[in-house]
Design an enzyme around this catalytic site. Sequence first.
Site, PDB file in Angstrom:
ATOM      1  N   ARG A  23       0.795  -1.215   0.000  1.00 29.32           N
ATOM      2  CA  ARG A  23       0.000   0.000   0.000  1.00 29.32           C
ATOM      3  C   ARG A  23       0.833   1.273   0.000  1.00 29.32           C
ATOM      4  O   ARG A  23       0.308   2.383  -0.016  1.00 29.32           O
ATOM      5  CB  ARG A  23      -0.860  -0.018   1.266  1.00 29.32           C
ATOM      6  CG  ARG A  23      -2.064   0.887   1.213  1.00 29.32           C
ATOM      7  CD  ARG A  23      -2.691   0.871   2.588  1.00 29.32           C
ATOM      8  NE  ARG A  23      -3.916   1.631   2.655  1.00 29.32           N
ATOM      9  CZ  ARG A  23      -4.271   2.331   3.706  1.00 29.32           C
ATOM     10  NH1 ARG A  23      -3.510   2.367   4.769  1.00 29.32           N
ATOM     11  NH2 ARG A  23      -5.408   2.989   3.710  1.00 29.32           N
ATOM     12  N   LYS A  49       2.343   2.796  -2.062  1.00 28.96           N
ATOM     13  CA  LYS A  49       2.350   3.678  -3.235  1.00 28.96           C
ATOM     14  C   LYS A  49       1.088   4.517  -3.403  1.00 28.96           C
ATOM     15  O   LYS A  49       0.943   5.251  -4.370  1.00 28.96           O
ATOM     16  CB  LYS A  49       2.619   2.856  -4.495  1.00 28.96           C
ATOM     17  CG  LYS A  49       4.106   2.591  -4.712  1.00 28.96           C
ATOM     18  CD  LYS A  49       4.346   1.261  -5.395  1.00 28.96           C
ATOM     19  CE  LYS A  49       5.317   0.379  -4.645  1.00 28.96           C
ATOM     20  NZ  LYS A  49       4.729  -0.880  -4.173  1.00 28.96           N
ATOM     21  N   CYS A  91      10.714  33.307  25.863  1.00 28.31           N
ATOM     22  CA  CYS A  91      10.673  31.866  26.151  1.00 28.31           C
ATOM     23  C   CYS A  91      10.726  31.629  27.654  1.00 28.31           C
ATOM     24  O   CYS A  91      11.634  32.097  28.325  1.00 28.31           O
ATOM     25  CB  CYS A  91      11.840  31.162  25.466  1.00 28.31           C
ATOM     26  SG  CYS A  91      12.095  29.467  26.045  1.00 28.31           S
ATOM     27  N   CYS A 146      14.181  29.745  28.755  1.00 27.66           N
ATOM     28  CA  CYS A 146      15.520  30.325  28.614  1.00 27.66           C
ATOM     29  C   CYS A 146      16.052  30.806  29.975  1.00 27.66           C
ATOM     30  O   CYS A 146      15.281  31.214  30.844  1.00 27.66           O
ATOM     31  CB  CYS A 146      15.490  31.499  27.626  1.00 27.66           C
ATOM     32  SG  CYS A 146      15.641  31.001  25.898  1.00 27.66           S
ATOM     33  N   HIS A 162      18.487  28.340  23.236  1.00 31.46           N
ATOM     34  CA  HIS A 162      17.132  28.219  22.699  1.00 31.46           C
ATOM     35  C   HIS A 162      17.127  27.610  21.298  1.00 31.46           C
ATOM     36  O   HIS A 162      16.125  27.019  20.867  1.00 31.46           O
ATOM     37  CB  HIS A 162      16.489  29.615  22.669  1.00 31.46           C
ATOM     38  CG  HIS A 162      15.035  29.623  22.296  1.00 31.46           C
ATOM     39  ND1 HIS A 162      14.041  29.263  23.179  1.00 31.46           N
ATOM     40  CD2 HIS A 162      14.417  29.939  21.130  1.00 31.46           C
ATOM     41  CE1 HIS A 162      12.864  29.374  22.578  1.00 31.46           C
ATOM     42  NE2 HIS A 162      13.055  29.773  21.334  1.00 31.46           N
ATOM     43  N   ASN A 178       8.864  15.288  24.054  1.00 33.55           N
ATOM     44  CA  ASN A 178       8.021  15.550  22.890  1.00 33.55           C
ATOM     45  C   ASN A 178       8.740  16.601  22.070  1.00 33.55           C
ATOM     46  O   ASN A 178       8.984  17.699  22.559  1.00 33.55           O
ATOM     47  CB  ASN A 178       6.652  16.100  23.299  1.00 33.55           C
ATOM     48  CG  ASN A 178       5.810  15.082  24.030  1.00 33.55           C
ATOM     49  OD1 ASN A 178       5.876  13.899  23.736  1.00 33.55           O
ATOM     50  ND2 ASN A 178       5.000  15.545  24.985  1.00 33.55           N
ATOM     51  N   SER A 219       4.870  22.575  22.891  1.00 33.40           N
ATOM     52  CA  SER A 219       4.438  23.957  22.778  1.00 33.40           C
ATOM     53  C   SER A 219       5.600  24.948  22.832  1.00 33.40           C
ATOM     54  O   SER A 219       5.397  26.143  22.719  1.00 33.40           O
ATOM     55  CB  SER A 219       3.410  24.264  23.873  1.00 33.40           C
ATOM     56  OG  SER A 219       3.813  23.716  25.108  1.00 33.40           O
ATOM     57  N   HIS A 248      12.281  25.362  22.692  1.00 35.29           N
ATOM     58  CA  HIS A 248      13.484  25.278  23.527  1.00 35.29           C
ATOM     59  C   HIS A 248      13.729  23.795  23.855  1.00 35.29           C
ATOM     60  O   HIS A 248      12.810  23.108  24.298  1.00 35.29           O
ATOM     61  CB  HIS A 248      13.291  26.087  24.814  1.00 35.29           C
ATOM     62  CG  HIS A 248      14.582  26.302  25.548  1.00 35.29           C
ATOM     63  ND1 HIS A 248      15.175  27.535  25.678  1.00 35.29           N
ATOM     64  CD2 HIS A 248      15.420  25.430  26.164  1.00 35.29           C
ATOM     65  CE1 HIS A 248      16.308  27.415  26.354  1.00 35.29           C
ATOM     66  NE2 HIS A 248      16.470  26.146  26.658  1.00 35.29           N
ATOM     67  N   HIS A 287      13.908  20.565  25.432  1.00 29.23           N
ATOM     68  CA  HIS A 287      13.551  20.113  26.775  1.00 29.23           C
ATOM     69  C   HIS A 287      12.780  18.805  26.743  1.00 29.23           C
ATOM     70  O   HIS A 287      12.227  18.414  25.725  1.00 29.23           O
ATOM     71  CB  HIS A 287      12.703  21.179  27.497  1.00 29.23           C
ATOM     72  CG  HIS A 287      11.302  21.278  26.980  1.00 29.23           C
ATOM     73  ND1 HIS A 287      10.986  21.839  25.765  1.00 29.23           N
ATOM     74  CD2 HIS A 287      10.113  20.877  27.510  1.00 29.23           C
ATOM     75  CE1 HIS A 287       9.680  21.801  25.575  1.00 29.23           C
ATOM     76  NE2 HIS A 287       9.115  21.216  26.612  1.00 29.23           N
ATOM     77  N   GLN A 324      10.565  15.923  29.688  1.00 35.24           N
ATOM     78  CA  GLN A 324       9.755  15.917  30.894  1.00 35.24           C
ATOM     79  C   GLN A 324       9.971  14.635  31.688  1.00 35.24           C
ATOM     80  O   GLN A 324      10.444  13.640  31.161  1.00 35.24           O
ATOM     81  CB  GLN A 324       8.270  16.009  30.543  1.00 35.24           C
ATOM     82  CG  GLN A 324       7.879  17.264  29.770  1.00 35.24           C
ATOM     83  CD  GLN A 324       6.363  17.395  29.651  1.00 35.24           C
ATOM     84  OE1 GLN A 324       5.637  17.235  30.634  1.00 35.24           O
ATOM     85  NE2 GLN A 324       5.884  17.673  28.453  1.00 35.24           N
ATOM     86  N   HIS A 365      12.297   3.408  28.946  1.00 30.01           N
ATOM     87  CA  HIS A 365      11.534   2.433  29.729  1.00 30.01           C
ATOM     88  C   HIS A 365      12.526   1.665  30.588  1.00 30.01           C
ATOM     89  O   HIS A 365      13.462   1.057  30.068  1.00 30.01           O
ATOM     90  CB  HIS A 365      10.766   1.469  28.808  1.00 30.01           C
ATOM     91  CG  HIS A 365       9.391   1.943  28.456  1.00 30.01           C
ATOM     92  ND1 HIS A 365       8.656   1.448  27.407  1.00 30.01           N
ATOM     93  CD2 HIS A 365       8.583   2.863  29.057  1.00 30.01           C
ATOM     94  CE1 HIS A 365       7.476   2.037  27.361  1.00 30.01           C
ATOM     95  NE2 HIS A 365       7.398   2.909  28.336  1.00 30.01           N
ATOM     96  N   HIS A 371      15.614   0.138  27.883  1.00 34.80           N
ATOM     97  CA  HIS A 371      15.555   0.512  26.463  1.00 34.80           C
ATOM     98  C   HIS A 371      14.889   1.870  26.322  1.00 34.80           C
ATOM     99  O   HIS A 371      14.300   2.396  27.275  1.00 34.80           O
ATOM    100  CB  HIS A 371      14.809  -0.552  25.657  1.00 34.80           C
ATOM    101  CG  HIS A 371      13.394  -0.789  26.117  1.00 34.80           C
ATOM    102  ND1 HIS A 371      13.070  -1.653  27.148  1.00 34.80           N
ATOM    103  CD2 HIS A 371      12.210  -0.258  25.711  1.00 34.80           C
ATOM    104  CE1 HIS A 371      11.755  -1.651  27.335  1.00 34.80           C
ATOM    105  NE2 HIS A 371      11.212  -0.809  26.484  1.00 34.80           N
ATOM    106  N   PHE A 427      -1.217   8.928  10.133  1.00 32.99           N
ATOM    107  CA  PHE A 427      -2.285   9.155  11.096  1.00 32.99           C
ATOM    108  C   PHE A 427      -2.691   7.841  11.745  1.00 32.99           C
ATOM    109  O   PHE A 427      -2.978   6.876  11.045  1.00 32.99           O
ATOM    110  CB  PHE A 427      -3.500   9.758  10.394  1.00 32.99           C
ATOM    111  CG  PHE A 427      -3.299  11.192  10.008  1.00 32.99           C
ATOM    112  CD1 PHE A 427      -3.650  12.204  10.890  1.00 32.99           C
ATOM    113  CD2 PHE A 427      -2.744  11.534   8.791  1.00 32.99           C
ATOM    114  CE1 PHE A 427      -3.448  13.532  10.558  1.00 32.99           C
ATOM    115  CE2 PHE A 427      -2.541  12.867   8.442  1.00 32.99           C
ATOM    116  CZ  PHE A 427      -2.893  13.865   9.327  1.00 32.99           C
ATOM    117  N   TYR A 448      -9.270   3.012  11.860  1.00 33.69           N
ATOM    118  CA  TYR A 448      -8.951   1.593  12.041  1.00 33.69           C
ATOM    119  C   TYR A 448      -7.970   1.390  13.188  1.00 33.69           C
ATOM    120  O   TYR A 448      -8.099   0.452  13.973  1.00 33.69           O
ATOM    121  CB  TYR A 448      -8.378   0.996  10.751  1.00 33.69           C
ATOM    122  CG  TYR A 448      -7.969  -0.450  10.923  1.00 33.69           C
ATOM    123  CD1 TYR A 448      -8.927  -1.462  10.904  1.00 33.69           C
ATOM    124  CD2 TYR A 448      -6.645  -0.811  11.156  1.00 33.69           C
ATOM    125  CE1 TYR A 448      -8.574  -2.790  11.102  1.00 33.69           C
ATOM    126  CE2 TYR A 448      -6.276  -2.131  11.353  1.00 33.69           C
ATOM    127  CZ  TYR A 448      -7.246  -3.112  11.324  1.00 33.69           C
ATOM    128  OH  TYR A 448      -6.886  -4.421  11.536  1.00 33.69           O
TER     129      TYR A 448
END
Lengths: 350, 350
Positions: free
Chosen positions: A28, A30, A52, A55, A115, A155, A163, A166, A168, A170, A283, A298, A314, A318
């Site tokens: 799929r 293609k 920021c 900073c 930054h 993230n 958001s 800079h 970072h 968590q 983890h 890992h 996405f 499904y």
Amino acid sequence: MATFDSTEHAHRRFNALTGEWVLVSPHRSKRPWQGQQETPEPEVRPAYDPTCYLCPGNTRAGGILNPEYTSTFVFENDFGALQPEVPTGGIDEGGLLRAEAESGVCRVICFSPRHDLTLPEMDTAAIREVVDLWVAQYQELGARPDINYVQIFENKGQVMGCSNPHPHGQIWAQRTVPTEPAKETVQQLAYFEKHGRTLLSDYLEIELREKQRVVLENEHFVVLVPFWAVWPFETLVVARRPVQDTAQLTEEERTALADMLRRLTIRYDNLFQISFPYSAGLHQRPTDGKEHPEWHLHMHFYPPLLRSATVRKFMVGYEMLGNPQRDITPEFSAERLRTLPEVHYKNAAE
Amino acid sequence: MATFDSTEHAHRRFNALTGEWVLVSPHRSKRPWQGQQETPEPEVRPAYDPTCYLCPGNTRAGGILNPEYTSTFVFENDFGALQPEVPTGGIDEGGLLRAEAESGVCRVICFSPRHDLTLPEMDTAAIREVVDLWVAQYQELGARPDINYVQIFENKGQVMGCSNPHPHGQIWAQRTVPTEPAKETVQQLAYFEKHGRTLLSDYLEIELREKQRVVLENEHFVVLVPFWAVWPFETLVVARRPVQDTAQLTEEERTALADMLRRLTIRYDNLFQISFPYSAGLHQRPTDGKEHPEWHLHMHFYPPLLRSATVRKFMVGYEMLGNPQRDITPEFSAERLRTLPEVHYKNAAE
Ligand SMILES: O=P(O)(O)O[C@H]1O[C@H](CO)[C@@H](O)[C@H](O)[C@H]1O
Ligand SMILES: O=P(O)(O)O[C@H]1O[C@H](CO)[C@@H](O)[C@H](O)[C@H]1O
């Protein structure tokens, strides 16, 4: 009829770490794409941004001042999803409506005062300082009696809900073990009890023999696209030595982890010649006081991009109602990542 | 210390249907948002678009011509993730690398010939035709010996990976039962064996008594925000009668389902006064020839928007590595949805 060929025919793959399945549809890859296009982020940022909140020297929410930090910097999240002081209690109606109070700590880790940097643009020594902070945080939080699991993650990129550009990450540390590491505990424990070795030791042995999903290696870590990868360019960073957590890493191993992170994220940036978005996280064993010899340290990288800087995968319809699905095979992705240069495209000679 | 209050204190909730947990952080709903903004889709579309591959009379990929259909229309997906003819076979290396060939059928269902409509803008009679097609497809595909599960779903909106705004859904039907319905089978079966009633019958009874999570009802269906909802405005459409699948619905019940879908999606559009994006899908019993008295027909709606037409919830970092997390409570969301009008904002008097 032809014989089954995993590079051509639809198939399911089993995730040995979670016990769940992914649907792979190689034929799929293609199909044309007419849907949403992502907007790549601006490439040029100032080394210091007065607006920021991460900073050095700037003011955060609630009027708190950041110190003039020069390497890494950790602080309590001003809008943490978990708080240490929560009354205990819960709800249970016939096992159908069940809730229980949850306590914990949320922290933010700045990777650099600059930054305008990201992990792939930092040198190994600077990334090593991030690794050292991860270890120290895992140890400090894990030692608390009210913390039984420490999730360290990053993230990166607006498309991953980040958001602030800079650099970072968590930490969310809490009383209970969340769903994903709980599944991994079940699978790793079953394997360990049966074979007396960690699941990832034996898995790594197969991957190092077969080579086709290995992306890069150094003396202490291996980066591969797992056989059961869900995201198009998902990777798994595995410690060669079956250690349970980062606190057990030697000096040399910590530097080796920093080296892997640098080289992997450079390849990611080079893939589509943009600052590559992802969520990534370590983890490691729950900090519930048990030994967990089944656990094998890992790190997962879950990047959403599929074909270019603007076309993502996405996980919808499904995937939400059935199970994850991918088009390009993990072997194809590993090959792509393996053949990329290790000099960041921004620094490559014209 | 204060007593535990689920509208104020962080807690975990148990998803009785899947056996997994969600972290709820009600205190966090006030944090500022500086991240990615979604672009709402253009509101005005033509009734017929000559470039749309789903409009009546137009040409699809591969030169196939759509008929001049006047209500619904179903066809084989030209780029299906599943194909009926796949050689059987697989891989198994020490239980760690496991794959098996998967076969199935992918279809596309146009809800209406009109390019400019969506479910909330169609009348109950027209939605009833969509329901009838779902039932017919479930029956036809489910009767095939090579199909053991039929997943019917809709991805709506670009943010949900939908590449064409023409109102349509999909069907992916396959040999094996995917992960999510497999989890629901385990949980429903355990409950049924213990109590002799379906899990959702007893759950519905509690919700109808407590009222706070119920959004709307008619004689045959109830829409509620489940106690364990993950997405901000997630809902569950539950059949009052414990039927296993849509094929068992009476004429009256089919119309009642259409009525619920219309009224729910109108409320969704009215929430932020835009065409509300979501992934939605039916969960019904596997078509593996077994009776599955534990199964209780329901439909999930998973919409990503959180605070406005442009601010969504991201399931990233902690969610991918730990477990889902939400800020606003399901009770708050139900209250919001419950108090919205049932006249579509586009038709509301100025
Ligand atoms: O088939 P479509 O609508 O082009 O594709 C969309 O729905 C599929 C099924 O949920 C997903 O696998 C795809 O990632 C998504 O883009
Ligand atoms: O805390 P942040 O970076 O603002 O928020 C981001 O990461 C969190 C943890 O993965 C998620 O719960 C949020 O949905 C996401 O937007």
